[in-house]
Design an enzyme around this catalytic site. Structure first.
Site, PDB file in Angstrom:
ATOM      1  N   HIS A  72      -9.544  11.018  32.038  1.00  0.00           N
ATOM      2  CA  HIS A  72     -10.670  10.839  32.021  1.00  0.00           C
ATOM      3  C   HIS A  72     -11.001   9.272  33.006  1.00  0.00           C
ATOM      4  CE1 HIS A  72     -14.460  10.985  32.485  1.00  0.00           C
ATOM      5  NE2 HIS A  72     -15.363  10.979  30.951  1.00  0.00           N
ATOM      6  N   ARG A  73      -8.787   8.622  33.174  1.00  0.00           N
ATOM      7  CA  ARG A  73      -8.926   8.159  34.117  1.00  0.00           C
ATOM      8  C   ARG A  73      -8.033   8.700  35.562  1.00  0.00           C
ATOM      9  NH1 ARG A  73      -3.419   5.147  30.857  1.00  0.00           N
ATOM     10  NH2 ARG A  73      -2.926   7.717  31.210  1.00  0.00           N
TER      11      ARG A  73
END
Length: 427
Positions: free
Chosen positions: A400-401
């Site tokens: 998700h980064r």
């Protein structure tokens, strides 16, 4: 002149390895290209070939030795016209050279931090033992000073302590008691009971590969914020096309698997949704212009991920042929580093085990992995009517980064469309 054979670097990241097995013995004649040993790295067990010709005069490092540093002399080869019997092993200068330095180390006795380093010298003499032997001895309560070493230069190795009986360590001299007590504290840590020792059991040493898997998966779950997105996909069209293609490829000896077609579909989807074909690199985002798919393969020593490179731009027959060859070499422990290092995304298929759906752990530094479940007959809406279809659940795990949820969802949507209308995989 004799030739020193040194521990090779079998991968770019290798710093040390385990000399798993010698394939030659002292007195054997070898020539360039002959297999000499099997060496276990942090990725695989690989065969080490001779580069020179001569007679094995001395094997310096015994098989089964762990933590052999790259560049360490492991054997000596007698040169042309040289009497192998007259060749002596290289001077064990490294260990002996370290001893005087270590003797000087205790000078700052008042400092508590150096105390653990003094543990091997509690008796005044440095006990030569491999790190693994020391760990096993600490766990079993074996006094190394009473163990006879069978390794090079009398070094204590795993085999020497594996069957040794626990025994009390000799009482320290009065003047040395505080130092010995402090030094023994860290060594006692591995003896903590993490399992019920009263249950019949056996303890198996972790291979370098298993240690690497444990380290990387721990790193992935601790440092990568995973987001999971699941879609249900109708497989009937893909299964029908696979049957037609296999019939036409039969004369070429090629048989496509469902996984071969899913590898292709994932690669094509990544090229269509390039925001998911990335790597998070701190303050940078690496965007790949090619989809190299790492495919999870189970082997006797653990999981490894050989790579199908540029999978979006090669044919299904080529993917199938490459995958079969890579899987066979993986199970034999014969993959070369370039065959499993790299990749831009991964796929893990557990459908053959009947697993319906699962969430896979991302393979760093990649930013996504696709987990594929079994295709099974389910009630399904077909042409606006309830029917029965072959349906598969697929879950994408995304970093998700690097990947927003909407971009991950777009990738899963494109992947689903490609599988349900598989003629696009032939374009």
């Amino acid at each position: 002149m004799s030739i020193e054979i040194k521990m090779p670097a079998l991968s770019p990241t290798m710093e040390e390895g385990t000399l798993a097995k010698w394939l030659v013995k002292e007195g054997d004649t070898v020539k360039a290209g002959d297999l000499m040993a099997e060496i276990e790295t942090d990725k695989a067990t690989m065969e080490f070939e001779a580069v020179d010709e001569g007679v094995i005069a001395k094997i310096v490092v015994a098989e089964g030795t762990d933590g052999v540093k790259v560049g360490t002399v492991i054997a000596v080869l007698a040169g042309e016209g040289e009497d192998a019997g007259s060749v002596s092993a290289p001077k064990a200068e490294s260990p002996k050279a370290e001893a005087p330095k270590a003797e000087a180390a205790p000078a700052p006795v008042a400092a508590p931090a150096p105390a653990p380093a003094a543990a091997p010298k509690a008796d005044g003499d440095r006990i030569k033992a491999s790190p693994l032997a020391r760990r096993i001895a600490a766990e079993k309560g074996v006094d190394l000073s009473g163990v006879r070493g069978s390794g090079p230069n009398g070094r204590i190795v795993k085999a020497d302590v594996a069957d040794a009986k626990p025994g009390a360590a000799p009482a320290p001299k009065a003047a040395e008691a505080p130092a010995a007590t402090a030094a023994s504290a860290p060594a006692a840590a591995p003896a903590l009971v993490w399992y019920d020792e009263s249950i019949p059991h056996e303890v198996e040493k972790l291979s370098n590969i298993r240690k690497t898997i444990a380290r990387r998966l721990t790193e992935a779950k601790q440092t990568i914020p995973h987001i999971y997105l699941t879609v249900d996909i109708q497989l009937d069209a893909l299964l029908k096309l696979r049957g037609q293609l296999n019939k036409s490829l039969e004369a070429r000896g090629v048989k496509l698997s469902v996984n071969d077609m899913l590898i292709k579909a994932l690669a094509v989807a990544l090229t269509q949704v390039p925001k998911c074909n990335v790597t998070f690199a701190g303050d940078q985002l690496v965007k790949y212009s090619r989809a190299d798919i790492s495919v999870a393969v189970s082997t006797p020593t653990g999981l490894i991920t050989p790579i199908i490179r540029d999978a979006a731009n090669i044919g299904l027959a080529s993917i199938s042929t490459q995958m079969k060859a890579l899987a066979d070499r993986a199970k034999e422990g014969k993959l070369q580093p370039h065959e499993y290092q790299g990749g831009t995304a991964s796929i893990s298929n557990m459908g053959m085990f009947g697993i319906k759906q699962f969430d896979a752990v991302i393979n760093p530094p990649q930013a996504m992995i696709l987990a594929v479940g079994a295709g099974e007959k389910r009630p399904y809406i077909v042409d606006d009517a309830l029917g029965v279809a072959t349906v598969m659940s697929a879950t994408g795990s995304f970093d998700h980064r690097a990947v927003d949820g909407a971009d991950g969802a777009e990738l899963m949507k494109v992947f689903k469309a490609l599988v349900e209308s598989p003629m696009g995989l032939l374009a």
